[in-house]
Scaffold this active site. Structure first.
Site, PDB file in Angstrom:
ATOM      1  N   GLU A 194      -0.239  50.944  17.705  1.00 54.17           N
ATOM      2  CA  GLU A 194      -1.222  49.872  17.796  1.00 54.17           C
ATOM      3  C   GLU A 194      -1.400  49.146  16.457  1.00 54.17           C
ATOM      4  O   GLU A 194      -1.224  49.728  15.393  1.00 54.17           O
ATOM      5  CB  GLU A 194      -2.577  50.441  18.226  1.00 54.17           C
ATOM      6  CG  GLU A 194      -2.574  50.864  19.685  1.00 54.17           C
ATOM      7  CD  GLU A 194      -3.931  51.372  20.152  1.00 54.17           C
ATOM      8  OE1 GLU A 194      -4.355  50.980  21.248  1.00 54.17           O
ATOM      9  OE2 GLU A 194      -4.574  52.158  19.440  1.00 54.17           O
TER      10      GLU A 194
ATOM     11  N   CYS B 106      -4.290  44.948  10.494  1.00 56.42           N
ATOM     12  CA  CYS B 106      -4.326  46.395  10.288  1.00 56.42           C
ATOM     13  C   CYS B 106      -3.138  46.959  11.075  1.00 56.42           C
ATOM     14  O   CYS B 106      -3.047  46.770  12.279  1.00 56.42           O
ATOM     15  CB  CYS B 106      -5.658  46.914  10.827  1.00 56.42           C
ATOM     16  SG  CYS B 106      -5.771  48.697  10.851  1.00 56.42           S
TER      17      CYS B 106
ATOM     18  N   CYS C 241      -0.563  61.002  13.929  1.00 62.74           N
ATOM     19  CA  CYS C 241      -0.811  61.454  12.553  1.00 62.74           C
ATOM     20  C   CYS C 241      -0.907  62.968  12.560  1.00 62.74           C
ATOM     21  O   CYS C 241      -1.478  63.554  13.485  1.00 62.74           O
ATOM     22  CB  CYS C 241      -2.102  60.854  12.013  1.00 62.74           C
ATOM     23  SG  CYS C 241      -2.405  61.296  10.274  1.00 62.74           S
TER      24      CYS C 241
ATOM     25  N   CYS D 116      -7.632  64.938  11.204  1.00 61.37           N
ATOM     26  CA  CYS D 116      -9.059  64.707  10.928  1.00 61.37           C
ATOM     27  C   CYS D 116      -9.829  64.737  12.259  1.00 61.37           C
ATOM     28  O   CYS D 116      -9.424  64.078  13.221  1.00 61.37           O
ATOM     29  CB  CYS D 116      -9.273  63.378  10.215  1.00 61.37           C
ATOM     30  SG  CYS D 116      -8.325  63.262   8.679  1.00 61.37           S
TER      31      CYS D 116
ATOM     32  N   CYS E 278     -11.268  61.391  13.980  1.00 63.96           N
ATOM     33  CA  CYS E 278     -10.343  60.272  14.156  1.00 63.96           C
ATOM     34  C   CYS E 278      -9.532  60.425  15.438  1.00 63.96           C
ATOM     35  O   CYS E 278      -8.915  61.473  15.665  1.00 63.96           O
ATOM     36  CB  CYS E 278      -9.418  60.223  12.934  1.00 63.96           C
ATOM     37  SG  CYS E 278      -8.046  59.077  13.110  1.00 63.96           S
TER      38      CYS E 278
ATOM     39  N   CYS F  23     -11.903  51.291  13.024  1.00 63.82           N
ATOM     40  CA  CYS F  23     -11.302  52.407  12.295  1.00 63.82           C
ATOM     41  C   CYS F  23     -11.413  53.704  13.070  1.00 63.82           C
ATOM     42  O   CYS F  23     -12.479  54.054  13.558  1.00 63.82           O
ATOM     43  CB  CYS F  23     -12.019  52.623  10.970  1.00 63.82           C
ATOM     44  SG  CYS F  23     -11.580  51.399   9.782  1.00 63.82           S
TER      45      CYS F  23
HETATM   46  N1  SAH Z   1      -4.546  57.859   7.341  1.00 62.85           N
HETATM   47  C1  SAH Z   1      -5.139  56.915   6.476  1.00 62.85           C
HETATM   48  C2  SAH Z   1      -5.179  55.523   7.051  1.00 62.85           C
HETATM   49  C3  SAH Z   1      -5.500  55.369   8.490  1.00 62.85           C
HETATM   50  S1  SAH Z   1      -7.148  55.797   8.992  1.00 62.85           S
HETATM   51  C4  SAH Z   1      -6.523  57.358   6.066  1.00 62.85           C
HETATM   52  O1  SAH Z   1      -7.022  58.324   6.615  1.00 62.85           O
HETATM   53  O2  SAH Z   1      -7.073  56.769   5.140  1.00 62.85           O
HETATM   54  C5  SAH Z   1      -8.047  54.316   8.531  1.00 62.85           C
HETATM   55  C6  SAH Z   1      -9.483  54.576   8.135  1.00 62.85           C
HETATM   56  O3  SAH Z   1     -10.292  54.880   9.286  1.00 62.85           O
HETATM   57  C7  SAH Z   1      -9.665  55.739   7.193  1.00 62.85           C
HETATM   58  O4  SAH Z   1     -10.558  55.424   6.166  1.00 62.85           O
HETATM   59  C8  SAH Z   1     -10.235  56.781   8.117  1.00 62.85           C
HETATM   60  O5  SAH Z   1     -10.848  57.809   7.440  1.00 62.85           O
HETATM   61  C9  SAH Z   1     -11.151  55.950   8.965  1.00 62.85           C
HETATM   62  N2  SAH Z   1     -11.638  56.575  10.190  1.00 62.85           N
HETATM   63  C10 SAH Z   1     -11.005  57.472  10.964  1.00 62.85           C
HETATM   64  N3  SAH Z   1     -11.774  57.789  12.040  1.00 62.85           N
HETATM   65  C11 SAH Z   1     -12.930  57.078  11.922  1.00 62.85           C
HETATM   66  C12 SAH Z   1     -14.101  56.947  12.722  1.00 62.85           C
HETATM   67  N4  SAH Z   1     -14.236  57.601  13.867  1.00 62.85           N
HETATM   68  N5  SAH Z   1     -15.073  56.107  12.294  1.00 62.85           N
HETATM   69  C13 SAH Z   1     -14.917  55.396  11.152  1.00 62.85           C
HETATM   70  N6  SAH Z   1     -13.825  55.473  10.362  1.00 62.85           N
HETATM   71  C14 SAH Z   1     -12.837  56.301  10.744  1.00 62.85           C
HETATM   72 FE1  SF4 Z   2      -4.606  60.584  10.037  1.00 66.23          FE
HETATM   73 FE2  SF4 Z   2      -6.818  59.621  11.166  1.00 66.23          FE
HETATM   74 FE3  SF4 Z   2      -7.007  61.402   9.197  1.00 66.23          FE
HETATM   75 FE4  SF4 Z   2      -6.161  58.896   8.662  1.00 66.23          FE
HETATM   76  S1  SF4 Z   2      -8.186  59.508   9.385  1.00 66.23           S
HETATM   77  S2  SF4 Z   2      -5.269  60.849   7.926  1.00 66.23           S
HETATM   78  S3  SF4 Z   2      -5.021  58.456  10.574  1.00 66.23           S
HETATM   79  S4  SF4 Z   2      -6.083  61.783  11.205  1.00 66.23           S
END
Ligand code: SAH
Ligand code: SF4
Length: 356
Positions: A103, A116, A123, A127, A130, A344
């Site tokens: 996406e 974006c 991934c 996390c 996410c 995000c």
């Molecule tokens: N993997 C990288 C980039 C992709 S994630 C990273 O983690 O930075 C892009 C952004 O979205 C990151 O700052 C991540 O921490 C944030 N993010 C992930 N899940 C989220 C959520 N549920 N609400 C707000 N931000 C979130």
């Molecule tokens: Fe991966 Fe989502 Fe964590 Fe970014 S926030 S490192 S995309 S699992």
């Protein structure tokens, strides 16, 4: 004779041209006996003019076009679904040549367009907050698969992309070489001509990648997903970065600012009852004070299968005030595209319900 028969019997597998960065393309053209200036010409056809086939690169000699066709494949990501948000944001679901889905999101603001894009399908970092992390890892994306996401979104909006952020699916620093290759093509005149400072890499804190990035000549922008400055909380919600403890992350970032004179952003998604307690705020202030950073506070976005809630406005204000009192710059991010799950952390590889 034997080798000729062998070649005729076995259909050669063509290599995806999207696998190459600029240096790789130069090698491809040198192997085909071409002068160096052809590299920029081909890169421009691929990423600026978006030629869908080698045969459409009309100012290349016919022999070169057929040489490229024999050895390499060229296939743009195909659009599977586009969802527009009420606020003008558009989310794109792309199908890559091997059927893998990724996406991207286009976010217009005035005369700017930020795209974006994803750097991996899925991934591996896991996390918990996410949607991408919850779905697991599929594969790294190729250089061209990243550049094309940005170029095709800009084409759909009918404007040039002013900014591109590696904040879609995936951890860019776990796919370092391809991501840097893509950034350089986005930055190049024969690519998309997006200024280096308008190209942002967001990482969950992969230390070796940050160290490498600090030594690159370009002024790319760095964002680091912190989300907690308390080690036990961070270990729990960001299990993929457990091996790189917070003091090491801080030292690495301080070193980054000294080498590059660039100010990284610390991303902090506030989850009620999880990382918005007084102890968490105190730890965040201690982590962020005394060096050149900017804290971006994000009310956490809802993700299916979790019961995360956003803190109320007064809690958000308390965090901002605590940071300001310590002399740390911060802002609260206004999310776009939440109604289409494009904000995000909401990106997955699947179809979503259509918004009505
Ligand atoms: N993997 C990288 C980039 C992709 S994630 C990273 O983690 O930075 C892009 C952004 O979205 C990151 O700052 C991540 O921490 C944030 N993010 C992930 N899940 C989220 C959520 N549920 N609400 C707000 N931000 C979130
Ligand atoms: Fe991966 Fe989502 Fe964590 Fe970014 S926030 S490192 S995309 S699992």
């Amino acid at each position: 004779m034997a080798s000729r028969r062998h070649r005729a019997d076995v259909a050669p597998t063509r290599i995806d041209i999207a696998a190459y960065d600029a240096a790789g393309l130069a090698g491809v053209l040198a192997d085909l006996g071409q002068p160096a200036y052809r590299t920029k010409q081909v890169a421009s056809w691929l990423y600026s003019r978006l030629a869908p086939a080698f045969d459409e690169m009309t100012d290349l000699p016919t022999a070169l076009r057929s040489g490229l066709n024999e050895r390499y494949s060229l296939q743009h990501p195909s659009l599977d679904q586009m969802q527009p948000s009420k606020d003008g944001t558009r989310k794109y679901l792309w199908r890559l040549p091997d059927g893998v889905m990724v996406e991207s999101v286009g976010i217009p603001a005035g005369d700017r367009l930020t795209v974006c894009y994803s750097t991996q399908a899925g991934c591996a970092m896991g996390c918990t907050f996410c949607a991408t992390g919850r779905g697991g890892f599929v594969r790294d994306l190729l250089v061209g698969e990243m550049v094309w996401q940005v170029a095709l979104v800009a084409k759909d909006f009918g404007v040039r992309a002013s900014n591109a952020v590696a904040m879609g699916q995936g951890e860019p620093l776990q796919n370092y070489d391809a991501t840097l290759g893509a950034l350089r093509l986005m930055n190049a005149r024969e690519g998309m001509e997006i200024g280096a400072r308008h190209l942002t890499i967001s990482t969950c804190g992969v230390i070796p990648g940050i160290e490498r990035l600090a030594r690159e000549p370009e002024q790319f922008t760095l964002a680091v997903s912190l989300h907690s400055a308390v080690q036990s909380t961070r270990n729990r919600i960001m299990p993929g970065v457990r091996r790189w403890p917070l003091p090491l992350l801080r030292d690495t970032l301080v070193d980054y600012t000294q080498r590059t004179s660039r100010r990284p952003t610390l991303e902090f998604a506030l989850i009620a009852g999880e990382n918005d307690t007084q102890a968490e705020i105190t730890a965040l202030v201690a982590f962020a004070r005394g060096w050149m950073c900017h804290v971006n506070l994000i009310p956490v976005n809802p993700v299916e299968g979790t019961d995360m809630a956003r803190p109320d406005a007064s809690r958000m204000a308390a965090v901002t005030a605590a940071l300001a009192a310590a002399g740390v710059e911060s802002s609260i991010r206004v999310e776009r595209g939440t109604d289409i799950d494009a904000a995000c952390g909401q990106l997955t590889q699947h179809h979503r319900r259509t918004v009505g």
